[in-house]
Scaffold this motif. Structure first.
Motif, short mmCIF file in Angstrom:
data_model
loop_
_atom_site.label_atom_id
_atom_site.label_comp_id
_atom_site.label_asym_id
_atom_site.label_seq_id
_atom_site.Cartn_x
_atom_site.Cartn_y
_atom_site.Cartn_z
N CYS A 1 2.38 0.69 2.05
CA CYS A 1 3.46 1.52 1.56
C CYS A 1 4.31 1.99 2.75
O CYS A 1 3.77 2.33 3.80
N GLY B 1 -2.77 0.05 -5.91
CA GLY B 1 -1.93 0.89 -6.76
C GLY B 1 -1.88 0.41 -8.20
O GLY B 1 -2.47 -0.61 -8.56
N HIS C 1 3.05 -1.47 -12.95
CA HIS C 1 3.67 -1.22 -14.25
C HIS C 1 5.07 -1.80 -14.22
O HIS C 1 5.87 -1.48 -13.34
N VAL D 1 7.00 -2.80 -10.84
CA VAL D 1 6.85 -1.71 -9.88
C VAL D 1 5.36 -1.51 -9.61
O VAL D 1 4.52 -1.75 -10.48
N THR E 1 2.81 1.62 -8.01
CA THR E 1 2.73 3.01 -7.55
C THR E 1 1.64 3.09 -6.48
O THR E 1 0.49 2.71 -6.72
N CYS E 2 2.01 3.59 -5.31
CA CYS E 2 1.07 3.70 -4.20
C CYS E 2 -0.07 4.64 -4.58
O CYS E 2 0.18 5.72 -5.13
N ASN F 1 1.74 8.43 -4.66
CA ASN F 1 2.52 8.13 -5.87
C ASN F 1 3.95 7.64 -5.63
O ASN F 1 4.79 7.77 -6.50
N TRP F 2 4.24 7.11 -4.46
CA TRP F 2 5.55 6.48 -4.27
C TRP F 2 5.60 5.24 -5.15
O TRP F 2 4.60 4.53 -5.30
N THR F 3 6.75 4.98 -5.74
CA THR F 3 6.92 3.76 -6.52
C THR F 3 7.75 2.76 -5.72
O THR F 3 8.77 3.11 -5.13
#
Length: 122
Positions: free
Chosen positions: A47, A57, A60, A63, A65-66, A70-72
């Motif tokens: 990330c 991660g 979805h 994308v 999510t880390c 929670n960085w996308t």
């Protein structure tokens, strides 16, 4: 035909909605993602925020999510989404006849020439 591409195995090795990692000697580990839509993407497995393992991660849509903060991250571009800023390198990938291929030049470091090439011995 596939000299510029590195065969990393069958598409069946990665379940939809998950990722697998590919170690790279002398380079950064690569994460290969399989989306629920059946698409495949490859990014450097770090990330841009705190180098969290993107392969761990949640995938979805297109994308990930880390798992750390929670960085996308867009699987298509490697760009952080929303108000976050940063980018992780994406690796060119293609699928052909049920096999996953990564762009060789993005994965394999160029080999050094033979010893002494371009330099004069002392």
């Amino acid at each position: 035909m596939f000299g510029d591409w590195l065969d990393i195995g069958p598409v069946t090795q990665i379940e939809a909605g998950t990722a697998r990692t590919l170690p790279v000697q002398g380079g950064e580990e690569i994460a290969v993602f399989h989306t629920m839509r059946g698409e495949f993407f490859a990014l450097v497995n770090a990330c841009p925020h705190r180098k969290g393992p993107l392969s761990q991660g949640i995938v979805h849509g297109d994308v990930v999510t880390c798992p750390l903060h929670n960085w996308t991250i867009s699987l298509r571009s490697g760009n952080a989404l929303g108000s976050d800023e940063g980018c992780v390198p994406s690796i060119p990938l293609k699928v052909d006849a049920g096999r996953i291929y990564l762009k060789r030049s993005a994965v394999v470091a160029p080999r050094a020439g033979p010893a002494g090439t371009g330099a004069r011995a002392a």
